[in-house]
Design an enzyme around this catalytic site. Structure first.
Site, PDB file in Angstrom:
ATOM      1  N   TRP A  23       2.680  11.366  -8.187  1.00 29.34           N
ATOM      2  CA  TRP A  23       3.307  12.321  -7.264  1.00 29.34           C
ATOM      3  C   TRP A  23       4.101  11.593  -6.192  1.00 29.34           C
ATOM      4  O   TRP A  23       4.906  12.193  -5.488  1.00 29.34           O
ATOM      5  CB  TRP A  23       2.232  13.200  -6.603  1.00 29.34           C
ATOM      6  CG  TRP A  23       1.370  12.453  -5.583  1.00 29.34           C
ATOM      7  CD1 TRP A  23       0.721  11.267  -5.760  1.00 29.34           C
ATOM      8  CD2 TRP A  23       1.095  12.862  -4.233  1.00 29.34           C
ATOM      9  NE1 TRP A  23       0.035  10.913  -4.619  1.00 29.34           N
ATOM     10  CE2 TRP A  23       0.241  11.866  -3.672  1.00 29.34           C
ATOM     11  CE3 TRP A  23       1.459  13.954  -3.461  1.00 29.34           C
ATOM     12  CZ2 TRP A  23      -0.231  11.952  -2.355  1.00 29.34           C
ATOM     13  CZ3 TRP A  23       0.976  14.030  -2.158  1.00 29.34           C
ATOM     14  CH2 TRP A  23       0.148  13.036  -1.613  1.00 29.34           C
ATOM     15  N   GLU A  67      -8.159  11.096  -1.716  1.00 29.16           N
ATOM     16  CA  GLU A  67      -8.999  10.690  -2.844  1.00 29.16           C
ATOM     17  C   GLU A  67     -10.423  10.320  -2.437  1.00 29.16           C
ATOM     18  O   GLU A  67     -11.218   9.887  -3.267  1.00 29.16           O
ATOM     19  CB  GLU A  67      -8.336   9.526  -3.594  1.00 29.16           C
ATOM     20  CG  GLU A  67      -7.041   9.954  -4.237  1.00 29.16           C
ATOM     21  CD  GLU A  67      -6.382   8.867  -5.075  1.00 29.16           C
ATOM     22  OE1 GLU A  67      -6.871   7.725  -5.071  1.00 29.16           O
ATOM     23  OE2 GLU A  67      -5.354   9.170  -5.731  1.00 29.16           O
TER      24      GLU A  67
END
Ligand code: BGC
Length: 767
Positions: free
Chosen positions: A355, A482
């Site tokens: 991304w 994350e």
């Protein structure tokens, strides 16, 4: 160590640890081909090196091994591979072999010249026998002829007359770098390339190789051109070719070897062997000066639009130039390639596209070079079928799910909690298709490409989400952060999905009005009823909000978790991902990178300013910035919230991240998203640019450390120059029709130039 020169990066270092970093910083690339800055002559045996050259999108496939393999887990992955090593040139003088680690190095300087697009090494060296040479080595990966990489090697004799021997190699037996203890690079050594043939055609040396599993071919061709009469002795074995070039040098004379290297691959060329030969003939027929001039002309026109100028801080200016230049070196310009997380500078993240492209790097291209931007978006369009397949693997009946990391279009993530579960990539891609439309108003592109991507990604959200209490919710996904995985209603994901759905409906109307909606709908089985379900879902999208704190929690359960104990976390335990089990990290309120704060930047109109402010303050305290995609966003949002000092501090951490190796892994390649983040920090951060359906907005501020800054952007067939100083802001329309711009909340008609005094900002703040 680095001298302050805004157009050049300079290193004098021969320190073993810095050499690997310099291999990255001084790599030469042109979006197709990248060659690390290894020394032609090598180091000494005990020094580590990552010696490599790569082609964007050229990969092999390797098996993904799982201890416990469950249904749908990624079974194989693509990885960028190291291709034929053409970098070798050894120099011998009176029996002594040139090395910067033997004899005496009288001077050494390596320079990346970002205006000319070349890397140079200047060396003054005394051999063990006392012979002194000046050696100048220039490397270039041509932007105009992307298959070409060349080494221009000159030798000046200071006190020697006699024979010089140059041994130039082309080695087909190569492998990739690995480190079993670092999840950010490959874990195992694997051989990916096999030489199928070596040939010599006239004076061109050719190596034909094939990948082991992906069945791709790559050809490399080398030709030597020497400035003086010489004797060339060529030898070969089954995977390499060597040319021993002998000539005499006179006292004070300069002699020169040009090593032309061509790479072609079977993804782009139907006959890459023949194409390599043709390209070699073409480039060696013209004077080398022409190649340098074309590189210069290419870069001149690039910098004319892309340059971001800061006056008052040379070091920072150098960092900005470096970032912008690296974006250009990294970007693929055909439909087979994109921008890898490390560009073409190293093997970190195995050459995968993330991304990073849409949210961090595409903004630069959309605002400065729409052809390149459209190429990147077209790559995603081309991979739509792969994304449809991926959605089925993940259990979705309808829609397309873009893989978290990939080269050729299928999922390469082996660890789904912080990989494949990042469904937001779908909305990130959709977001950028929308930004492209808002910046270009290119309706044809919407009709031909963007609409289908938005429809298929919108469908995915419908298939993933569900209604509870009349709100649309999305469960079991991972947001950008994350360190917090598999959660329900991640604010970032939901708000971006909302936008994805909303714009799918809008693009449906655009195609209905200007294109052939019947054809498109039929080809993907779409009905008006289905479109109305998107409308309902975006209107009812659940966005998690804590009323008491006036903050958007990162997800449904984020605020009920314990906070990470930062005060008892030793400095050397960062990044946390290298020191704690992931599950341990997931249990705490601790963020690797901007998540909700990023959502507030991308979609600021979804929340009140107070919510954005409170959220910023909250997340700032618990974000480690272990990802290089983080500080740039905090800088942009600090600027948005009017905190110029903080914006500046975060920006400083962003801009020189690789130049100063602050994440300690620049050896594995550049943090290319962070390069895009640097550009964004200037344009969206300090200049406060936002491009919305309602128009173009600026909210400029300037840190006290700078005198002024300036950049240009392309917007709806116009070129706008923005100049901001301590006293005023100047907007100049250098191309295109007049338009209305919003500056500090006031509307202005920009016909050619407008000058707005800083008082206007103060007025708007007081209003
Ligand atoms: C970041 C991701 C990013 C990836 C590649 C990771 O460390 O957390 O957001 O996409 O690096 O740059």
């Amino acid at each position: 160590m680095k001298e302050n020169n805004k157009w050049e990066i300079i290193s004098h270092s021969l320190e073993p640890s810095q050499l690997m970093v310099d291999e990255t910083l001084f790599h030469t690339a042109n979006g197709y081909l990248g060659v690390r800055g290894n020394f032609e002559e090598g180091y000494v045996d005990q020094y580590d090196t990552i010696r490599g050259a790569y082609i964007n999108g050229f990969y092999d496939i390797s098996e993904v091994k799982h201890g416990e393999k469950l249904y749908g887990f990624t079974e194989s992955k693509q990885k960028i591979i190291n291709i034929t090593d053409v970098q070798g040139i050894q120099l011998f003088i009176a029996g002594d072999r040139f090395s910067l680690f033997e004899g005496e190095t009288l001077a050494y300087k390596r320079t990346l010249d970002m205006q000319a697009g070349v890397v140079k090494r200047h060396i003054e060296w005394k051999s063990p026998k006392g012979h002194i040479l000046e050696i100048d080595i220039l490397r270039m990966a041509s932007f105009v002829k992307p298959e070409l990489f060349l080494i221009d090697y000159t030798i000046k004799s200071i006190n020697y007359e006699g024979e010089i021997v140059l041994v130039s190699t082309q080695i087909g037996e190569v492998s990739n770098y690995f480190n079993p203890n670092d999840p950010r690079v490959a874990a195992e050594a694997e051989k990916h390339l096999t030489v199928t043939q070596i040939r010599r055609e006239a004076d061109i040396d050719l190596v034909y190789s094939e990948t082991n599993a992906s069945n791709l071919k790559v050809t490399s061709a080398v030709k030597h051109v020497v400035s003086t009469r010489c004797h060339i002795e060529s030898t070969s074995d089954k995977s390499s070719l060597t040319s021993k070039i002998k000539f005499n040098i006179k006292l004070g004379a300069t002699e020169r070897l040009i090593k032309y290297c061509i790479f072609t691959d079977s993804i782009r060329y139907s006959d890459c062997n023949q194409s390599a030969l043709c390209s070699m003939y073409e480039v060696t027929e013209m004077p080398i000066q022409k190649l340098y001039e074309s590189q210069q002309a290419y870069l001149d026109s690039f910098w004319k639009v892309a340059d971001v100028v800061i006056e008052g801080d040379e070091t920072l200016q150098q960092g900005i130039h470096f970032s912008v230049f690296q974006l250009l070196q990294s970007v693929g310009k055909d439909k087979y390639s994109n921008i890898a997380a490390k560009g073409l500078s190293g093997e970190g993240y195995e050459g995968h596209y993330f991304w990073d492209t849409e949210i961090y790097m595409l903004p630069f291209f959309v605002l400065t070079d729409q052809k390149i931007a459209e190429g990147l978006l077209s790559y995603r369009y081309e991979k739509l079928d792969e994304a449809r397949k991926n959605a089925r693997i993940m259990g979705h009946q309808k829609g397309a799910l873009y893989p978290w990391r990939t080269i050729s279009g299928s999922e390469c993530s082996a660890y789904f909690p912080s990989g494949s579960a990042q469904y937001h990539i779908n909305a990130d891609i959709a977001y950028m298709f929308v930004q492209h439309y808002l910046v270009t108003k290119n309706v044809d592109f919407v009709i031909n490409k963007s609409a289908e991507v938005l429809f298929e990604t919108a469908r995915l959200w419908m298939d993933t989400g569900h209604y509870i209490e009349d709100t649309f919710r999305i469960d079991a996904v991972t947001g950008p952060d994350e360190y917090t995985c598999l959660v329900n209603n991640n604010y970032y994901t939901n708000v971006m999905a909302k936008y994805n759905l909303k714009w799918a409906v809008k693009f449906y109307e655009v195609v209905k009005k200007y294109g052939d909606i019947t054809h498109l709908s039929q080809s993907i089985g779409l009905t008006e009823e289905e479109v109305s379900t998107w409308e309902e879902a975006y209107q009812k999208m659940y966005l998690v909000y804590d009323e008491k704190l006036d903050i958007n929690p990162q997800d449904d359960t984020f605020f009920s978790k314990a906070r990470w104990d930062f005060s008892n976390t030793p400095k050397e335990n960062y990044p946390l991902l290298l020191h704690y089990h992931p599950l341990h990290i997931y249990r705490y309120q601790v963020c690797k990178q901007a998540d909700t704060v990023l959502a507030h930047f991308l979609l600021e109109d979804e929340q009140k300013l107070s919510t954005i402010q409170n959220s910023f303050e909250y997340y700032e305290k618990i974000t480690t910035h272990d990802s290089s995609l983080s500080t740039c966003i905090f800088s942009i949002m600090a600027a948005r919230l009017g905190d110029t000092h903080k914006a500046y501090d975060y920006f400083m951490q962003t801009t020189r991240l690789d130049l100063d190796n602050t994440h300690h892994n620049t050896k594995d390649g550049l943090h290319t998203a962070n390069m895009g983040g640097t550009y964004m920090g200037m344009v969206y951060g300090f200049a406060g640019l936002r491009i919305k359906e309602t128009g173009i907005y600026f909210n400029p501020i300037i840190p006290e450390q700078w005198d002024n800054y300036e950049f240009k952007i392309c917007y709806q067939n116009r070129m706008i120059k923005v100049h901001m100083s301590k006293e005023r802001c100047i907007f100049e329309l250098s191309q295109g029709e007049a338009l209305i711009i919003d500056v500090w909340g006031n509307k202005y008609q920009l016909i050619d130039t407008i000058i707005i005094d800083l008082d206007k900002r103060k007025e708007s703040e007081n209003a």
